[in-house]
Design a protein around this motif. Sequence first.
Motif, mmCIF file in Angstrom:
data_model
loop_
_atom_site.group_PDB
_atom_site.id
_atom_site.type_symbol
_atom_site.label_atom_id
_atom_site.label_comp_id
_atom_site.label_asym_id
_atom_site.label_seq_id
_atom_site.Cartn_x
_atom_site.Cartn_y
_atom_site.Cartn_z
ATOM 1 N N ASP A 138 0.843 -1.185 0.000
ATOM 2 C CA ASP A 138 0.000 0.000 0.000
ATOM 3 C C ASP A 138 0.884 1.243 0.000
ATOM 4 O OD1 ASP A 138 -3.046 0.790 0.572
ATOM 5 O OD2 ASP A 138 -1.731 2.204 1.621
ATOM 6 N N ALA A 157 -6.992 4.856 -6.971
ATOM 7 C CA ALA A 157 -8.398 4.455 -7.029
ATOM 8 C C ALA A 157 -8.925 4.540 -8.460
ATOM 9 C CB ALA A 157 -9.227 5.342 -6.102
ATOM 10 N N TRP A 160 -7.391 1.663 -10.441
ATOM 11 C CA TRP A 160 -7.993 0.396 -10.010
ATOM 12 C C TRP A 160 -9.296 0.156 -10.762
ATOM 13 C CZ3 TRP A 160 -6.953 -3.740 -6.822
ATOM 14 C CH2 TRP A 160 -8.033 -4.519 -6.393
ATOM 15 N N ARG A 166 -6.209 -6.402 -12.541
ATOM 16 C CA ARG A 166 -5.705 -5.977 -11.231
ATOM 17 C C ARG A 166 -5.044 -7.165 -10.547
ATOM 18 N NH1 ARG A 166 -9.822 -3.338 -12.957
ATOM 19 N NH2 ARG A 166 -10.840 -5.366 -13.105
ATOM 20 N N VAL A 168 -2.879 -8.259 -6.980
ATOM 21 C CA VAL A 168 -2.486 -7.874 -5.620
ATOM 22 C C VAL A 168 -1.652 -8.997 -5.026
ATOM 23 C CG1 VAL A 168 -4.464 -6.356 -5.236
ATOM 24 C CG2 VAL A 168 -4.643 -8.791 -4.667
ATOM 25 N N TYR A 177 -8.940 -3.295 -1.027
ATOM 26 C CA TYR A 177 -9.050 -2.377 -2.157
ATOM 27 C C TYR A 177 -10.430 -2.430 -2.786
ATOM 28 C CZ TYR A 177 -4.187 -0.854 -2.260
ATOM 29 O OH TYR A 177 -3.003 -0.249 -1.949
ATOM 30 N N CYS A 178 -11.065 -3.602 -2.764
ATOM 31 C CA CYS A 178 -12.443 -3.684 -3.257
ATOM 32 C C CYS A 178 -13.380 -2.868 -2.366
ATOM 33 C CB CYS A 178 -12.894 -5.143 -3.314
ATOM 34 S SG CYS A 178 -12.231 -6.075 -4.722
ATOM 35 N N TRP A 180 -12.493 -0.200 -0.598
ATOM 36 C CA TRP A 180 -12.163 1.216 -0.703
ATOM 37 C C TRP A 180 -12.423 1.786 -2.083
ATOM 38 C CZ3 TRP A 180 -6.650 0.143 1.585
ATOM 39 C CH2 TRP A 180 -6.783 -0.216 2.935
ATOM 40 N N PHE A 181 -12.104 1.027 -3.127
ATOM 41 C CA PHE A 181 -12.093 1.570 -4.481
ATOM 42 C C PHE A 181 -13.184 1.007 -5.380
ATOM 43 C CE2 PHE A 181 -7.228 1.607 -3.732
ATOM 44 C CZ PHE A 181 -7.328 2.748 -2.956
ATOM 45 N N TYR A 186 -9.932 -9.375 -9.296
ATOM 46 C CA TYR A 186 -8.487 -9.227 -9.110
ATOM 47 C C TYR A 186 -7.869 -10.608 -9.007
ATOM 48 C CZ TYR A 186 -9.434 -10.174 -4.147
ATOM 49 O OH TYR A 186 -9.851 -10.749 -2.962
ATOM 50 N N TYR A 299 -1.646 -5.930 4.991
ATOM 51 C CA TYR A 299 -2.090 -6.147 3.616
ATOM 52 C C TYR A 299 -1.048 -6.791 2.713
ATOM 53 C CZ TYR A 299 -5.554 -2.953 5.444
ATOM 54 O OH TYR A 299 -6.504 -2.372 6.242
#
Length: 442
Positions: A138, A157, A160, A166, A168, A177-178, A180-181, A186, A299
């Motif tokens: 991150d 974001a 993404w 994507r 990770v 991230y799902c 948040w964004f 992914y 993360y």
Amino acid sequence: MGRTHESRTGGLIAFVQPFGLRDSSGGGRILRALLQEAPVPFLSICTSVRPPAPPPFGREVHLPPRPYFGRIEATRFARYLHWIAEWRRPAFERALERTILEAGATAIHAIPHGEAFWQAFQVAERYGLPYFLNVHDDMRYNLAGHPKLDFLMDRLAYVWQRATGRIVISEAMGEAYCRWFGRLPYEIVTDGLPDELPEAPRPRPEGRAVVYFMGALHLSYHPNFRVLAEALDRLRARRPDWEVTFVTRGSRTPVRPRTVPVQELPYAPEAEVARDLDRVDVLYMPLPFGEQYSWFTRYSLSTKLVTYLGSGLPILYHGPEDAAAAQLLARYGAAVQVHELEADAVSGHRTGAGSPGRTCRRCVTSGTRAIPAFGSARAFLEVAGRGSGRGIHRLSDYGRVRHIAFGRLHALRRALPLRGGRAGEFPLPPRLSRGRMGGVSR
């Protein structure tokens, strides 16, 4: 996106990241595992300010955003050098675009460890190139204190939501991230898996405890190593008849045990690391303690984790309990875990040394069982092949491949015919708030 750029000689993927192929960091190791036997042509574009070492294979160019200032980089004046990069930003962006186009790239892969991931995305958007975002850490961890952190999180974001694919490094990161964004498919990619997995724990001699650490030793690990040094001294005092040794590969230990010999080996290719594992007994995996490191530990996964799990040796995990690595290891019972900076806690577990007891044998066996959760290149190919040439976009139709070996580029090869998402397909997310654990304000 704009017009499409096609290569006359076939597909080529441009890899954009702030380190080179020979870099000793975890990111460099992942990049080598990915590109060593790449089935498509590639060009590595290193955007670090310091010139990288010559690559061990393949093509690599150095494209720095500003000049390298030698000793000044390690002084308090380094914080002001960012403004030189900002002043040179238009020239850097033009050079990046020219490098990608002149190479005949038909896809771009970028790692968000700096602003170049966003600049590379703008090239992909202008020329209709597939773009793959690969998140190792991150940015609130690896760019902490950066004057443009808020801006770059906004751009992350945005990318993404619009990337062709994507990637990770952990399920914890992908799910965060799902949240948040925006929830989008992914893939989880860690490190290269060994070709053959051990069917049982490796045989280890009686009365020997050779503890091994490989990789970069960050400053944040120093408290862990101070505790480990004390724990090894206590183990030696309790077991004076044992051969106790501490071996590091690629780093110098900040603290040496008083009574236990230490062997510090230089950085070496993965083949040499594999030979190291034939003569050690316990694999030490530290992660830093403290809330200031939580953006990393919660993360990210250490790139050495898969190598450790596939070794047939006991793992001693020494780090916070809520770390992504700790949760994964606990799910499979694949390591002895110590969640405090106490020498008694470390030495009390005997570091898995000597004659393997039930606990150590169970951890090794569970670690081997955990390996399939990381998937394999073959499993990925089987799923990607069902996509009728549509590659990564079709993976969501058949369920995500949980953890894919980062050993080959078949996934990206299958995705080369793809074009990026249409502008306006997803809304631009609101500005992210900085420093809030658990996500971003919406």
